[in-house]
Enzyme design. Structure first.
Site, PDB file in Angstrom:
ATOM      1  N   SER A  41       0.820  -1.219   0.000  1.00 51.64           N
ATOM      2  CA  SER A  41       0.000   0.000   0.000  1.00 51.64           C
ATOM      3  C   SER A  41       0.857   1.272   0.000  1.00 51.64           C
ATOM      4  O   SER A  41       1.748   1.440   0.846  1.00 51.64           O
ATOM      5  CB  SER A  41      -0.877  -0.048   1.261  1.00 51.64           C
ATOM      6  OG  SER A  41      -1.304   1.236   1.632  1.00 51.64           O
ATOM      7  N   PHE A  43      -0.251   4.165   0.770  1.00 49.33           N
ATOM      8  CA  PHE A  43      -0.691   4.835   1.995  1.00 49.33           C
ATOM      9  C   PHE A  43       0.135   4.307   3.188  1.00 49.33           C
ATOM     10  O   PHE A  43       0.665   5.079   3.993  1.00 49.33           O
ATOM     11  CB  PHE A  43      -2.183   4.522   2.172  1.00 49.33           C
ATOM     12  CG  PHE A  43      -2.821   5.037   3.425  1.00 49.33           C
ATOM     13  CD1 PHE A  43      -3.405   6.291   3.456  1.00 49.33           C
ATOM     14  CD2 PHE A  43      -2.889   4.255   4.577  1.00 49.33           C
ATOM     15  CE1 PHE A  43      -4.027   6.766   4.605  1.00 49.33           C
ATOM     16  CE2 PHE A  43      -3.497   4.717   5.732  1.00 49.33           C
ATOM     17  CZ  PHE A  43      -4.071   5.980   5.748  1.00 49.33           C
ATOM     18  N   ASP A  54       0.385  10.274   1.929  1.00 53.08           N
ATOM     19  CA  ASP A  54       0.317   9.444   0.722  1.00 53.08           C
ATOM     20  C   ASP A  54       0.042  10.389  -0.447  1.00 53.08           C
ATOM     21  O   ASP A  54      -1.103  10.574  -0.850  1.00 53.08           O
ATOM     22  CB  ASP A  54      -0.821   8.437   0.922  1.00 53.08           C
ATOM     23  CG  ASP A  54      -1.013   7.502  -0.259  1.00 53.08           C
ATOM     24  OD1 ASP A  54      -0.102   7.399  -1.097  1.00 53.08           O
ATOM     25  OD2 ASP A  54      -2.089   6.874  -0.329  1.00 53.08           O
ATOM     26  N   ASP A  81       1.142  -1.150  -5.172  1.00 53.66           N
ATOM     27  CA  ASP A  81       0.342   0.036  -5.448  1.00 53.66           C
ATOM     28  C   ASP A  81       1.322   1.103  -5.943  1.00 53.66           C
ATOM     29  O   ASP A  81       2.066   1.684  -5.154  1.00 53.66           O
ATOM     30  CB  ASP A  81      -0.336   0.443  -4.129  1.00 53.66           C
ATOM     31  CG  ASP A  81      -1.011   1.795  -4.194  1.00 53.66           C
ATOM     32  OD1 ASP A  81      -1.100   2.370  -5.289  1.00 53.66           O
ATOM     33  OD2 ASP A  81      -1.455   2.260  -3.120  1.00 53.66           O
TER      34      ASP A  81
HETATM   35  C1  SPV Z   1      -3.427   2.331  -0.640  1.00 51.98           C
HETATM   36  O1  SPV Z   1      -3.551   1.415   0.156  1.00 51.98           O
HETATM   37  O2  SPV Z   1      -2.448   3.050  -0.683  1.00 51.98           O
HETATM   38  C2  SPV Z   1      -4.512   2.624  -1.579  1.00 51.98           C
HETATM   39  C3  SPV Z   1      -5.858   2.254  -1.210  1.00 51.98           C
HETATM   40  O3  SPV Z   1      -4.255   3.216  -2.580  1.00 51.98           O
HETATM   41  S1  SPV Z   1      -6.609   3.629  -0.525  1.00 51.98           S
HETATM   42  O4  SPV Z   1      -5.763   4.166   0.481  1.00 51.98           O
HETATM   43  O5  SPV Z   1      -7.879   3.152  -0.012  1.00 51.98           O
HETATM   44  O6  SPV Z   1      -6.801   4.595  -1.603  1.00 51.98           O
HETATM   45 MG    MG Z   2      -2.313   4.007  -2.643  1.00 53.51          MG
END
Ligand code: SPV
Ligand code: MG
Length: 540
Positions: A41, A43, A54, A81
């Site tokens: 991820s 994030f 992020d 990601d």
């Molecule tokens: C991440 O996990 O970084 C994503 C999913 O892109 S979200 O944070 O839900 O956009």
């Molecule tokens: Mg992401």
């Protein structure tokens, strides 16, 4: 190849569930808890590795570095990601080359501009790049990958950007046309309604599978999503958020209590982490690959008891710390053991146990030394047994050749027995204190004070060894002895009063072969004051 593994899973299973990881440890936990694959991820990585938002603040290489560590820690596939692909098509192409080379099974590229901001940040509405630009990123990615299995997910933020269902579908179709392997349809509504509608529409027009991240509508199950048409569900950031809560609670508890012990109820034991990072495998590899490797056994010396007949010499120290010409009995033992190459030496003290201090020697205490026997003291050092160990009475002096002969013995359980003198020949007055042994065909068949002169043909010298292979049997026998709470244990009134010889006899009774390492002299036990004087006289 992880990308092939991912493709196989997609073929085999109705749907996949990915756990969102932020580092190698969380990736490992995702694997251990049964997820199909890891979602690396953006994030999570931004928060956990740099404490940054992020928002493309971390560079592609920083992200890749984190992702490599995660992928290497697990056997399941990992999908990275990759935000918007870090720029234009040139950035996307380099990114795909580097990620594929790193063994990543697939990537997700979204139609956000560079730099982007996390889709979930409050109040943010991103203006997406136009369809043509995003389709170009996908084409560039697909034309760069080497393996046909490398998996490219095209993620549209059309619903997040409030561009409506029609635009979301238009984009998804264009990305499919550009060669994407799946479409990630993201929504930040608190119900799955948008996703339900999108899935129903996609069924009619789209061919490639769908992916969803139900962070904001978290009550829907992956199975329910699968029924709608979602092939991959991503639980993206819950592990990261769990770690924030767990760490904060434990840190607060310890700070309040001013000691690490306050954390114990809420943390895993050290062993758990040892296992996770593969410490046991490292040990096995050392044994397999390090030239001339032989794990040396530890030595456990039991010196816990109080002996009335040494009073007042032992008024301020245990018997093992009594000096003989400038060195204590224990120091002399340690010298001989070290000379034989034994590095790890553990002494179990009890009476005046705090007086046992020898550099490099571990001292453990049998706090119940007044009411328990030598067996109990021995098992105070159970943690030192795993690789096999040499057992030694705390009041025996022995010469180098005795320990050398014991270490050469090939059996799993060896007892050093002096064949000279036999009970008949030895001064009968202290007979009851002596650990007689009966040897038959190089095996000790009986051991203990109770043996009569007819039953014994040697004397146990207070030295024994157990190989690594004998340890499970040793542990089992002790556990069985402890279970039997009351009643006699061999020659002892109860198991917790047992001597080492009672335990040896029990092991023999359980079918453990006790090889007799026979000697003739080379050792002195210091049972009495007279023995002590004799030792003074004999040591030059
Ligand atoms: C991440 O996990 O970084 C994503 C999913 O892109 S979200 O944070 O839900 O956009
Ligand atoms: Mg992401």
């Amino acid at each position: 190849m992880k990308s092939k593994l991912l493709r196989d899973l997609l073929k085999k299973k109705s749907h996949l569930v990915l756990g969102g990881a932020h580092d190698a440890l969380s990736a490992k936990l995702i694997e251990e808890t049964g997820y199909d694959a890891v979602w690396a991820s953006s994030f999570g990585i931004s928060a956990a590795t740099r404490m940054l938002p992020d928002a493309n603040v971390l560079t592609m290489t920083e992200m890749l570095e984190a992702v490599k560590g995660m992928a290497a820690a697990v056997n399941i596939p990992l999908i990275a990601d990759c935000d918007n692909g870090y720029g234009n098509v040139h950035n996307v192409m380099r990114m795909v080359r580097e990620y594929e080379k790193a063994g990543i099974a697939g990537v997700s590229i979204e139609d956000n501009p560079f730099p982007k901001k996390c889709s979930l940040y409050p109040g943010e509405r991103q203006i997406l790049v136009d369809i043509g630009e995003m389709a170009g990123r996908i084409k560039a990615a697909k034309s760069t990958q080497v393996s046909k299995d490398f998996f490219v997910i095209a993620r549209t933020e059309a619903l997040i950007a409030d561009m409506g269902m029609e635009e979301a579908l238009r984009r998804a179709l264009a990305y499919e046309e550009a060669g994407a392997d799946a479409i990630l349809i993201h929504s930040r509504k608190s119900t799955p309604d948008e996703i339900i509608t999108f899935c129903a529409r996609w069924k009619k027009v789209g061919r490639i599978p769908l992916v969803a991240v139900p962070t904001k509508y978290p009550e829907i199950t992956s199975k329910e999503l699968s029924k709608l048409g979602i092939k991959i569900a991503i639980f993206a950031n819950q592990a990261l958020r769990a770690s924030v809560k767990a760490m904060r609670e434990v840190l607060t508890d310890m700070r309040k209590a001013d000691k690490p012990g306050a954390a114990i109820p809420n943390i895993v034991p050290l062993d758990e982490v040892f296992r996770m990072v593969g410490q046991p495998v490292m040990e096995e590899n050392e044994a397999k690959f390090v030239k001339g490797f032989k794990k040396k056994p530890a030595a456990i010396i039991v010196a816990a008891g109080f002996e009335q007949n040494f009073w007042p010499l032992n008024q301020d120290r245990p018997k093992a710390m009594l000096e003989i010409k400038g060195k204590s009995i224990l120091e002399r033992q340690v010298e001989v053991l070290r000379g034989a190459g034994i590095e790890r030496i553990v002494v179990v003290g009890g009476y005046q146990g705090d007086k046992i201090q020898i550099p490099g020697v571990t001292v453990l205490q049998n706090k119940a030394y007044k009411t328990t026997g030598m067996l109990k003291s021995l098992f105070c050092a159970e943690s030192a047994m795993s690789d096999g160990f040499v057992f030694c009475y705390g009041d025996v002096l022995f010469e180098d050749h005795v320990i050398e002969k014991l270490l050469k013995a090939k059996s799993d359980f060896n007892l050093v027995v002096d064949q000279m003198p036999t009970p008949n020949q030895k001064n009968g007055s202290r007979k009851s204190e002596r650990d007689w042994a009966h040897i038959e065909d190089h095996q000790v068949t009986a051991i203990g004070h109770h043996l009569t002169s007819k039953q014994a043909n040697g004397e146990f010298a207070g030295l024994a060894s157990f190989s690594k292979h004998a340890i499970p049997a040793v542990r089992n026998a002790y556990a069985a002895a402890l279970k039997k709470k009351s009643g006699r244990y061999q020659n002892a009134a109860a198991a917790d009063r047992a001597q080492f010889t009672d335990f040896a006899q029990d092991l023999i009774g359980r079918g453990q072969k006790a090889h007799a390492v026979t000697i003739r002299s080379g050792w002195t036990d210091i049972h009495s004051f007279a023995d002590y004087q004799k030792a003074w006289a004999s040591i030059s």
